[in-house]
Design a protein around this motif. Structure first.
Motif, PDB file in Angstrom:
ATOM      1  N   GLY A 169      30.221 -57.226  -3.884  1.00 11.87           N
ATOM      2  CA  GLY A 169      30.416 -57.027  -5.320  1.00 11.87           C
ATOM      3  C   GLY A 169      31.847 -56.654  -5.664  1.00 11.87           C
ATOM      4  O   GLY A 169      32.411 -57.136  -6.648  1.00 11.87           O
ATOM      5  N   SER A 170      32.446 -55.803  -4.858  1.00 17.00           N
ATOM      6  CA  SER A 170      33.834 -55.408  -5.096  1.00 17.00           C
ATOM      7  C   SER A 170      34.788 -56.578  -4.935  1.00 17.00           C
ATOM      8  O   SER A 170      35.718 -56.752  -5.725  1.00 17.00           O
ATOM      9  CB  SER A 170      34.235 -54.276  -4.144  1.00 17.00           C
ATOM     10  OG  SER A 170      33.444 -53.143  -4.372  1.00 17.00           O
ATOM     11  N   LEU A 171      34.556 -57.396  -3.931  1.00 14.84           N
ATOM     12  CA  LEU A 171      35.383 -58.583  -3.722  1.00 14.84           C
ATOM     13  C   LEU A 171      35.233 -59.560  -4.889  1.00 14.84           C
ATOM     14  O   LEU A 171      36.227 -60.102  -5.392  1.00 14.84           O
ATOM     15  CB  LEU A 171      35.009 -59.263  -2.402  1.00 14.84           C
ATOM     16  CG  LEU A 171      35.789 -60.510  -2.042  1.00 14.84           C
ATOM     17  CD1 LEU A 171      37.268 -60.170  -1.815  1.00 14.84           C
ATOM     18  CD2 LEU A 171      35.211 -61.164  -0.809  1.00 14.84           C
ATOM     19  N   LEU A 172      34.001 -59.772  -5.337  1.00 18.99           N
ATOM     20  CA  LEU A 172      33.775 -60.648  -6.493  1.00 18.99           C
ATOM     21  C   LEU A 172      34.436 -60.095  -7.753  1.00 18.99           C
ATOM     22  O   LEU A 172      35.041 -60.842  -8.528  1.00 18.99           O
ATOM     23  CB  LEU A 172      32.274 -60.848  -6.723  1.00 18.99           C
ATOM     24  CG  LEU A 172      31.539 -61.695  -5.706  1.00 18.99           C
ATOM     25  CD1 LEU A 172      30.039 -61.648  -5.953  1.00 18.99           C
ATOM     26  CD2 LEU A 172      32.038 -63.124  -5.732  1.00 18.99           C
ATOM     27  N   ALA A 173      34.326 -58.792  -7.960  1.00 20.17           N
ATOM     28  CA  ALA A 173      34.947 -58.183  -9.138  1.00 20.17           C
ATOM     29  C   ALA A 173      36.466 -58.320  -9.088  1.00 20.17           C
ATOM     30  O   ALA A 173      37.104 -58.622 -10.101  1.00 20.17           O
ATOM     31  CB  ALA A 173      34.552 -56.710  -9.249  1.00 20.17           C
ATOM     32  N   ALA A 174      37.034 -58.112  -7.906  1.00 21.05           N
ATOM     33  CA  ALA A 174      38.483 -58.194  -7.772  1.00 21.05           C
ATOM     34  C   ALA A 174      39.006 -59.615  -7.968  1.00 21.05           C
ATOM     35  O   ALA A 174      40.101 -59.812  -8.494  1.00 21.05           O
ATOM     36  CB  ALA A 174      38.912 -57.668  -6.400  1.00 21.05           C
ATOM     37  N   THR A 175      38.223 -60.600  -7.566  1.00 19.06           N
ATOM     38  CA  THR A 175      38.711 -61.981  -7.645  1.00 19.06           C
ATOM     39  C   THR A 175      38.289 -62.714  -8.914  1.00 19.06           C
ATOM     40  O   THR A 175      38.963 -63.656  -9.322  1.00 19.06           O
ATOM     41  CB  THR A 175      38.239 -62.796  -6.428  1.00 19.06           C
ATOM     42  OG1 THR A 175      36.809 -62.771  -6.368  1.00 19.06           O
ATOM     43  CG2 THR A 175      38.824 -62.246  -5.148  1.00 19.06           C
ATOM     44  N   LEU A 176      37.188 -62.316  -9.541  1.00 18.11           N
ATOM     45  CA  LEU A 176      36.664 -63.104 -10.658  1.00 18.11           C
ATOM     46  C   LEU A 176      36.838 -62.487 -12.048  1.00 18.11           C
ATOM     47  O   LEU A 176      36.644 -63.185 -13.036  1.00 18.11           O
ATOM     48  CB  LEU A 176      35.176 -63.394 -10.434  1.00 18.11           C
ATOM     49  CG  LEU A 176      34.839 -64.304  -9.264  1.00 18.11           C
ATOM     50  CD1 LEU A 176      33.334 -64.475  -9.144  1.00 18.11           C
ATOM     51  CD2 LEU A 176      35.520 -65.644  -9.423  1.00 18.11           C
ATOM     52  N   THR A 177      37.184 -61.222 -12.143  1.00 14.79           N
ATOM     53  CA  THR A 177      37.255 -60.586 -13.463  1.00 14.79           C
ATOM     54  C   THR A 177      38.305 -61.255 -14.348  1.00 14.79           C
ATOM     55  O   THR A 177      38.010 -61.636 -15.484  1.00 14.79           O
ATOM     56  CB  THR A 177      37.535 -59.083 -13.325  1.00 14.79           C
ATOM     57  OG1 THR A 177      36.480 -58.492 -12.562  1.00 14.79           O
ATOM     58  CG2 THR A 177      37.604 -58.414 -14.680  1.00 14.79           C
ATOM     59  N   VAL A 178      39.510 -61.408 -13.862  1.00 18.15           N
ATOM     60  CA  VAL A 178      40.567 -62.026 -14.676  1.00 18.15           C
ATOM     61  C   VAL A 178      40.245 -63.482 -15.001  1.00 18.15           C
ATOM     62  O   VAL A 178      40.356 -63.887 -16.166  1.00 18.15           O
ATOM     63  CB  VAL A 178      41.948 -61.869 -14.002  1.00 18.15           C
ATOM     64  CG1 VAL A 178      43.003 -62.670 -14.732  1.00 18.15           C
ATOM     65  CG2 VAL A 178      42.340 -60.403 -13.956  1.00 18.15           C
ATOM     66  N   PRO A 179      39.807 -64.304 -14.030  1.00 18.64           N
ATOM     67  CA  PRO A 179      39.441 -65.678 -14.396  1.00 18.64           C
ATOM     68  C   PRO A 179      38.310 -65.752 -15.423  1.00 18.64           C
ATOM     69  O   PRO A 179      38.319 -66.620 -16.294  1.00 18.64           O
ATOM     70  CB  PRO A 179      39.025 -66.315 -13.074  1.00 18.64           C
ATOM     71  CG  PRO A 179      39.747 -65.542 -12.033  1.00 18.64           C
ATOM     72  CD  PRO A 179      39.817 -64.145 -12.562  1.00 18.64           C
ATOM     73  N   LEU A 180      37.334 -64.852 -15.330  1.00 15.01           N
ATOM     74  CA  LEU A 180      36.242 -64.866 -16.311  1.00 15.01           C
ATOM     75  C   LEU A 180      36.739 -64.478 -17.699  1.00 15.01           C
ATOM     76  O   LEU A 180      36.314 -65.054 -18.703  1.00 15.01           O
ATOM     77  CB  LEU A 180      35.100 -63.955 -15.854  1.00 15.01           C
ATOM     78  CG  LEU A 180      34.260 -64.499 -14.703  1.00 15.01           C
ATOM     79  CD1 LEU A 180      33.305 -63.438 -14.177  1.00 15.01           C
ATOM     80  CD2 LEU A 180      33.496 -65.740 -15.122  1.00 15.01           C
ATOM     81  N   PHE A 181      37.637 -63.518 -17.778  1.00 20.32           N
ATOM     82  CA  PHE A 181      38.214 -63.161 -19.073  1.00 20.32           C
ATOM     83  C   PHE A 181      39.027 -64.323 -19.635  1.00 20.32           C
ATOM     84  O   PHE A 181      38.974 -64.608 -20.830  1.00 20.32           O
ATOM     85  CB  PHE A 181      39.090 -61.906 -18.952  1.00 20.32           C
ATOM     86  CG  PHE A 181      38.363 -60.624 -19.219  1.00 20.32           C
ATOM     87  CD1 PHE A 181      38.528 -59.949 -20.407  1.00 20.32           C
ATOM     88  CD2 PHE A 181      37.495 -60.099 -18.278  1.00 20.32           C
ATOM     89  CE1 PHE A 181      37.854 -58.770 -20.658  1.00 20.32           C
ATOM     90  CE2 PHE A 181      36.810 -58.925 -18.511  1.00 20.32           C
ATOM     91  CZ  PHE A 181      36.990 -58.247 -19.703  1.00 20.32           C
ATOM     92  N   MET A 182      39.770 -65.003 -18.784  1.00 20.51           N
ATOM     93  CA  MET A 182      40.553 -66.154 -19.238  1.00 20.51           C
ATOM     94  C   MET A 182      39.629 -67.270 -19.713  1.00 20.51           C
ATOM     95  O   MET A 182      39.929 -67.963 -20.681  1.00 20.51           O
ATOM     96  CB  MET A 182      41.463 -66.642 -18.119  1.00 20.51           C
ATOM     97  CG  MET A 182      42.580 -65.670 -17.803  1.00 20.51           C
ATOM     98  SD  MET A 182      43.551 -66.130 -16.355  1.00 20.51           S
ATOM     99  CE  MET A 182      44.277 -67.651 -16.904  1.00 20.51           C
TER     100      MET A 182
END
Length: 93
Positions: A54-67
């Motif tokens: 979950g931490s790895l997914l949050a670190a890698t996907l949060t910015v792309p999902l916001f974009m």
């Protein structure tokens, strides 16, 4: 992050506030499904592994999902928000 996301979407998308609040309600209601699912999964595979995933997914996907949500349609915003809810449930499971 759900409170911040409502404000951010209001300022960065063409979606109206009622639509954003409906998406917020649907996404948060989905946590009633995701939280027990990831809790059961953490009982089977271990909490530490699920927290790391979950931490790895949050670190890698949060910015792309916001974009992805910036300037998107309601369906795309809902899909991205559900992904964020699932990631948070993965970390909290």
């Amino acid at each position: 992050f759900s409170i911040y996301l409502v404000t951010w979407l209001t300022e960065n998308t063409e979606l109206g506030t009622p639509t954003i609040l409906l998406i917020n309600t649907l996404a948060l209601a989905s946590s009633l499904f995701f939280t027990p699912l990831f809790s059961a999964l953490s009982d089977r595979i271990g909490r530490k592994l699920l927290l790391m995933i979950g931490s790895l997914l949050a670190a890698t996907l949060t910015v792309p999902l916001f974009m992805l949500m910036q300037g998107a349609t309601a369906a795309v915003v809902l899909a991205a928000w559900l992904a964020l809810i699932a990631i948070m449930a993965c970390m909290n499971g």
